[in-house]
Design a protein around this motif. Structure first.
Motif, PDB file in Angstrom:
ATOM      1  N   SER A  72       0.851  -1.069   0.188  1.00  0.00           N
ATOM      2  CA  SER A  72       0.138   0.027   0.059  1.00  0.00           C
ATOM      3  C   SER A  72       0.965   1.136  -0.163  1.00  0.00           C
ATOM      4  CB  SER A  72      -0.959  -0.028   1.114  1.00  0.00           C
ATOM      5  OG  SER A  72      -1.856  -1.034   1.019  1.00  0.00           O
ATOM      6  N   GLY A  78      -0.792   2.983   3.739  1.00  0.00           N
ATOM      7  CA  GLY A  78      -0.607   4.025   2.706  1.00  0.00           C
ATOM      8  C   GLY A  78      -0.071   5.231   2.986  1.00  0.00           C
ATOM      9  N   GLU A  93      -4.427  -0.819   7.383  1.00  0.00           N
ATOM     10  CA  GLU A  93      -4.208  -0.653   5.926  1.00  0.00           C
ATOM     11  C   GLU A  93      -4.085   0.795   5.457  1.00  0.00           C
ATOM     12  OE1 GLU A  93      -6.262  -1.853   1.783  1.00  0.00           O
ATOM     13  OE2 GLU A  93      -7.049  -2.873   3.504  1.00  0.00           O
TER      14      GLU A  93
END
Length: 622
Positions: free
Chosen positions: A89, A220, A216
């Motif tokens: 990510s 990023g 998650e």
């Protein structure tokens, strides 16, 4: 032995199991569009039989079954796949951020276009060429002034646009750091709730889904890794350092940097040490601001300061139609008013540094002549000083080329009088000032007696900016370093604007006046366009424009291509995860129908047992 009412209990367990399965399927359907949700399944097992082999029991042909029971409600999740997504990510968001901002940078350069800096620069040189053909023409002089004004405004406009992107990046960094800290706190809070829930024997699927979603999202923004020290303690690492441990989150802080336009530096909140963030959105933003945009502005500043300096050098020696000489064509703002460039760098009230931009030698040199000397020059480099040797068989131009091809932050060339000039370039390190010569030393005599820059050879006669009155080591002329970001304030001098007759076309004659038809100064200024003037790594102004535009275009293309590649990788991983964890409405509806039939059958079984008990209790013996 089993009692008569055991069948009722068995049927009740079956009804409860099917009811829970229907409820879980409904929970899945209601969260089909919930971000980060993983579908759940009820795990059932057979209930412990009535007789166990390790206990005294009645003689029976086998264990008597007691129906079913709910073992757990679990979420369908592939942890290895989740770790791959978290690991990828940061690359996706890194290139997405670079692609977004390089689109802005490419718009700033606006090439090719009729209103770009390069187009205005071409028109500026053309105006001097026209003036060299018609030196008595007032219209040609006015064209030079007008086009020079348009050029300086376009240079300042480009600087303001790049600086604006830098400010935008700094604001984005501040917002991203707050977001990172917020995610870290939420993850730490969820860790505490999950541990408490598990301690009660529960399986907090929805809480773990929320935590995985936050992890998650955090991945990023910064490059992270996550793991569990044991079954309960969940940890997140950033750059090899603990970021979240259990219910404790460290977080980042922002500290303003005086040597980087006041921009914020990201540090660890608890230790105030620099946070080394290389990837993710935050890493891309920091790199764009502190490397890409800084390099673009430095490159523009290098072009602007050298452009103004070279034109002014010729124009000061020239003379206008009004017989005025010694005028600068472009405004120059020295960094300090002290003629020796002395400056109080540490702020203790005492001057301790010399801010000098350019050295000029006393002696005219022949570029094709062999120097006939051996020695080693020591010049300031990107990180510390570098050495540049020269030998007796080297020509002057070979020694100059060796200086320019080195990793130093000093550039050399021969001026209009063939005197050696050393100029400072932009500094790679933020700790060092731009356009300041920091160290010049020669073990031999090339910079001393031969070119006439230094008073003598050896370390005792070296020029070092880290002391006041460092110019006492110089034998030739020098100029004080310019104010920071010369591309932001470059302008045509008011004297030239108010009186175009002040534009120099020729050089003073023997009486110190302008000669009719003399266009030597105009020709010399026009020729600067294709002269090797060493502006940074570019040898000519045309090289500079070609390299800067190409560099921006290639980096933008790289960001776009890498983003497409990362998007394809992430799409495959996310689709694979959705096939495992995503909710399929048709599948859930089919399960509900199956569980409903099981529920109805269990209910019918209870009814039959009830009728049997009714027969035994109310009718037996009647």
């Amino acid at each position: 032995m089993a009692n008569a009412f055991a069948g009722i209990e068995l049927g009740k367990r079956s009804i409860m199991a099917h009811s829970q399965q229907i409820q879980t399927a409904g929970h899945n359907i209601s969260n089909a569009d919930t971000e980060g949700y993983s579908r759940q399944r009820v795990q059932v097992k057979t209930f412990d039989p009535l007789y166990r082999p390790d206990l005294t029991r009645a003689e029976t042909p086998g264990q008597i079954g007691q129906g079913t029971t709910i073992e757990s409600i679990t979420r369908l999740r592939d942890e290895m796949l989740d770790q791959r997504i978290v690991a990828q990510s940061n690359n996706e968001s890194y290139w997405a951020t670079r692609e977004q901002y390089y689109t802005m940078i490419e718009q700033v350069y606006n090439e090719p276009n009729d209103v770009s800096v390069r187009t205005n620069m071409d028109k500026f040189w053309q105006s001097w060429q026209e003036l060299s053909v018609y030196p008595e023409s007032k219209a040609a002089r006015q064209a030079v002034v007008t086009r020079a004004d348009s050029l300086t405004q376009s240079i300042s406009g480009r600087y303001n646009s790049l600086a604006g992107i830098g400010t935008l990046l700094n604001g984005d960094i501040e917002a991203t750091v707050k977001q990172v800290n917020d995610y870290a706190k939420q993850i730490a809070d969820l860790n505490g709730e999950i541990v408490r829930s598990k301690a009660m024997g529960d399986n907090p699927n929805d809480l773990m889904d929320r935590r995985d979603l936050l992890v998650e999202k955090l991945s990023g923004l910064v490059e992270i890794t996550s793991d569990r020290r044991d079954s309960d303690e969940f940890m997140v690492h950033v750059g090899g350092q603990v970021f979240v441990q259990g219910s404790v989150a460290r977080g980042f802080d922002l500290v303003a940097q005086t040597d980087n336009n006041g921009y914020d530096k990201v540090v660890w909140k608890d230790t105030a040490l620099d946070a080394d963030i290389k990837s993710g959105k935050l890493g891309a933003l920091i790199e764009l601001r502190d490397s890409d945009i800084r390099n673009e502005i430095q490159s523009l500043n290098t072009m602007a300061v050298n452009f103004a300096d070279l034109v002014n050098d010729v124009h000061r020696a020239g003379i206008g139609a009004n017989n005025e000489t010694g005028l600068d064509f472009f405004v120059q703002h020295p960094f300090v008013t002290d003629t020796k460039g002395n400056y109080d760098r540490n702020g203790d009230g005492e001057v301790d540094t010399s801010y000098i931009f350019r050295f000029s030698g006393k002696n005219a040199l022949n570029p094709q002549e062999k120097v006939g000397l051996d020695g080693v020059m020591t010049l300031s480099g990107h990180s510390g000083n570098i050495t540049v040797p020269y030998f007796a068989n080297d020509t002057v131009e070979a020694v100059i080329a060796r200086i320019n091809d080195s990793q130093g932050e000093v550039k050399a060339y021969l001026d209009r009088e063939n005197k050696l000039v050393l100029k400072a370039g932009a500094s790679e390190s933020m700790e060092n000032p731009d356009f300041v010569l920091r160290h010049v030393e020669d073990s031999g005599l090339f910079l001393a007696g031969y070119s006439g820059i230094l008073n003598g050879s050896g370390a005792e006669n070296a020029y070092d900016f880290a002391r006041a009155d460092a110019v006492d080591s110089l034998a030739g002329e020098y100029s004080v370093a310019p104010v920071m970001n010369p591309s932001g304030y470059i302008a045509v001098s008011e004297k030239i604007k108010n009186d175009p007759n002040s534009v120099a076309t020729g050089f003073p004659n023997g009486q110190g006046r302008a000669s009719i038809g003399d266009a030597r100064a105009a020709v010399e200024i026009a020729s600067i366009r294709n002269t090797d003037v060493m502006i940074g790594t570019s040898r000519t102004f045309d090289d500079y424009f070609a390299e800067t535009v190409t560099n921006a275009g290639l980096k933008g293309e790289q960001a776009e291509n890498m983003l497409l590649s990362q998007n394809a990788i992430m799409d495959d991983l996310r689709n694979f995860r959705d096939s495992i964890s995503g909710v399929n409405i048709d599948e859930e509806l089919a399960d509900i129908i199956k569980f409903q039939h099981g529920y109805n059958a269990a209910a019918k079984y209870v009814s039959v047992i009830d009728q049997m008990l009714d027969t035994i209790i109310n009718r037996l013996g009647v």
